[in-house]
Design a protein around this motif. Sequence first.
Motif, short mmCIF file in Angstrom:
data_model
loop_
_atom_site.label_atom_id
_atom_site.label_comp_id
_atom_site.label_asym_id
_atom_site.label_seq_id
_atom_site.Cartn_x
_atom_site.Cartn_y
_atom_site.Cartn_z
N ASP A 142 0.84 -1.19 0.00
CA ASP A 142 0.00 0.00 0.00
C ASP A 142 0.88 1.25 0.00
O ASP A 142 1.56 1.54 0.98
N ASP A 144 0.16 4.25 0.19
CA ASP A 144 -0.28 5.38 1.01
C ASP A 144 0.23 5.28 2.44
O ASP A 144 0.05 6.19 3.24
N ARG A 145 0.84 4.14 2.78
CA ARG A 145 1.33 4.01 4.15
C ARG A 145 2.49 4.95 4.40
O ARG A 145 3.27 5.26 3.52
N LEU A 146 2.59 5.40 5.66
CA LEU A 146 3.66 6.33 5.98
C LEU A 146 4.98 5.59 6.13
O LEU A 146 5.02 4.49 6.70
N GLY A 149 6.10 4.32 9.48
CA GLY A 149 5.47 3.15 10.09
C GLY A 149 6.13 1.86 9.69
O GLY A 149 5.73 0.79 10.14
N ARG B 13 -9.78 -0.63 5.76
CA ARG B 13 -8.53 0.12 5.72
C ARG B 13 -8.80 1.61 5.59
O ARG B 13 -8.17 2.43 6.22
N ARG B 17 -7.84 4.41 8.20
CA ARG B 17 -7.06 5.57 7.81
C ARG B 17 -7.76 6.85 8.26
O ARG B 17 -7.13 7.79 8.71
N LEU B 333 2.01 6.39 12.51
CA LEU B 333 3.30 5.76 12.23
C LEU B 333 3.29 4.27 12.60
O LEU B 333 4.03 3.49 12.02
N SER B 334 2.46 3.90 13.56
CA SER B 334 2.47 2.49 13.96
C SER B 334 1.47 1.68 13.15
O SER B 334 1.29 0.49 13.37
N ALA B 336 1.59 0.37 10.34
CA ALA B 336 2.19 -0.77 9.65
C ALA B 336 2.25 -2.00 10.55
O ALA B 336 1.93 -3.11 10.14
#
Lengths: 275, 341
Positions: A142, A144-146, A149, B13, B17, B333-334, B336
């Motif tokens: 994905d 769009d994930r930062l 992270g 998701r 988000r 940030l977490s 993931a």
Amino acid sequence: MAPIIPVLELRDVEKSFGPIDVLHEISLKVHEGEVLCLLGDNGAGKSTLIKILAGVHKPTSGTILMDGKPVEFDRPRDAADRGIATLHQFGGTFPLMSIGRSFFVGVEPQKKWGPFTVFDRKKANEIAVKAVRDFGITRIDDGDRLVGGLSGGERQSIAIARAVYFGARVLILDEPTAALGVKQAAHVLRIVNETKQRGLAVIFITHQVMHALAVGDHFAVLIRGAVAADFRKGDKTREEITDLMAGGESMADLEAELEGYAQNQEERPPSLGHT
Amino acid sequence: MSTTTKDKRSAARMLGRLVRRAETGSFLGMVVVYIFFAALGGRVFLGAPGFSSWLNTAAEVGIVALAVGLLIIAGELDLSVGSVIPASSLTVAIVSSHYGAPEIIGILAGLVVGLMVGFVNGFLVTRTSIPSLIVTIGTMFGVMGLTLGFTVLIAGSTGVFIVPDPVTKALLGQFVGGMFQVTMFWWAAFIVIVFYLLHVSPYGNWIYALGGDRESARNAGIPTRKLTIGLFMLSGFAAAFVGVGQVLTYQSAQVLTGQAFIFNSIMCVVIGGVLLTGGAGSVIGIVLGTLTFSIVNQGIFFSGLDPNIGSVIIGALLLIAVLSNDSFRKTALSFAAKKAP
């Protein structure tokens, strides 16, 4: 085998800041599809050498050659334009940006929407995710994930994938495994290997001898700003290299000394890291 | 994997988000504050007088907050807006009223003052190592002194009056329906433009990168100096625009107005979920922050509470916002780590 003309070569490069000499007569070569490991203790001049290769500093004397021709880097951009990509320890430097956005910083894919220029987020994400997955990082799906992270290893992987995607020929990795756990480090080492297979020249800076031995074809040890040893894979053992890095002082002697110290103490001996 | 589960997962998701976005917190904050003052202020606050009063406030501070917000996302601050507003007001009044030049000339002169101050700010910030906080405090005092000096020198007093002609008044200084300042349409225009800049155009990526890490942004080939100067000029322009609107609305310009905008604009931006250290934030957040701020700022007069309580609420909101920005950032940030393999 490696072609005769190295992609990047340093000839008698010296660097001094005012009266302080940091690098003396550094001569190194790196060929396509080869990993050159630059080993050295803290303060040995590794960072200065990287900065010279990345175009941050100019050498006081000596020449840098690419494909056998002398080149000069006035600023980091010049080195980047010639395909030298320098990656730092923490990989992605924009933790609060998405994978797709940070992948394309400065070279955003664009599309037109009427008279307006639009950042093509979908395309950016697709390309970024594909580039990373091609390196075997399948957990990233994905865009769009930062970036912040992701794990340290994943960030390094994205940074490497980015450099390769944008046509880097020489990849300089500054301590890419230093802050990583064993598993994550193995991840990055695998990607370094993959990069090599794709025909890039890699300069891998580390002080972890095990990591260097896992991927390196060619090794150079820097001590106090000079190349103390320059050898190929299989020429030296891990112990010999560690000794070299410690400045000639034998690690075995040091271990014996510490054990003697431990025996004289009541407490538990200080644990020795066998890296 | 069947399509439905895939859809479900992508919907989950999306929801995840949404919840993790800093704007969600800003939106909730705004709703809570609105309900609070609606309960206290009653029908008057809920009616047109209430709406117009906080929308008018929001429009003026909102235009400045949008531009200052972009700067904060890019990792810079601009305190000089507080003296650019009166400087541009007085420029309009002096050029068009005292000297009698056509109003369009006065307005352009006022806007140019803002652009110039912005350029000086940007130039000093990019050419020296002085933090923008200090640079813009310096220019704020400099501009304030120059404004006061020149106004007294030229007009002989610290305030100048102007009677704008009907067209300019209608465009920039009218009260629609006797209550709603025309400025709010300009605010809407600013929102659209800044939204395009930050979220749609490629420049948005540059702004985020600049705020994330200046050095890396430069190495990635972004013209960081030009971009920084441009953003400072935008904030100077926005402040000057508000100054022009004010002088045409109130038909007088005073030297010492505008100081409130310095902290109010920063508060709107921060309440809106923009990270004060740069690198993260959104236009929707800034707009929500501005609305929240204005509801508290004006709602207090309808509530029958001591007006000083309003300041306390705004202060508390600011602290809550900063704390929640921080935790929102952490959850973002977490993200993931929690995802299923």
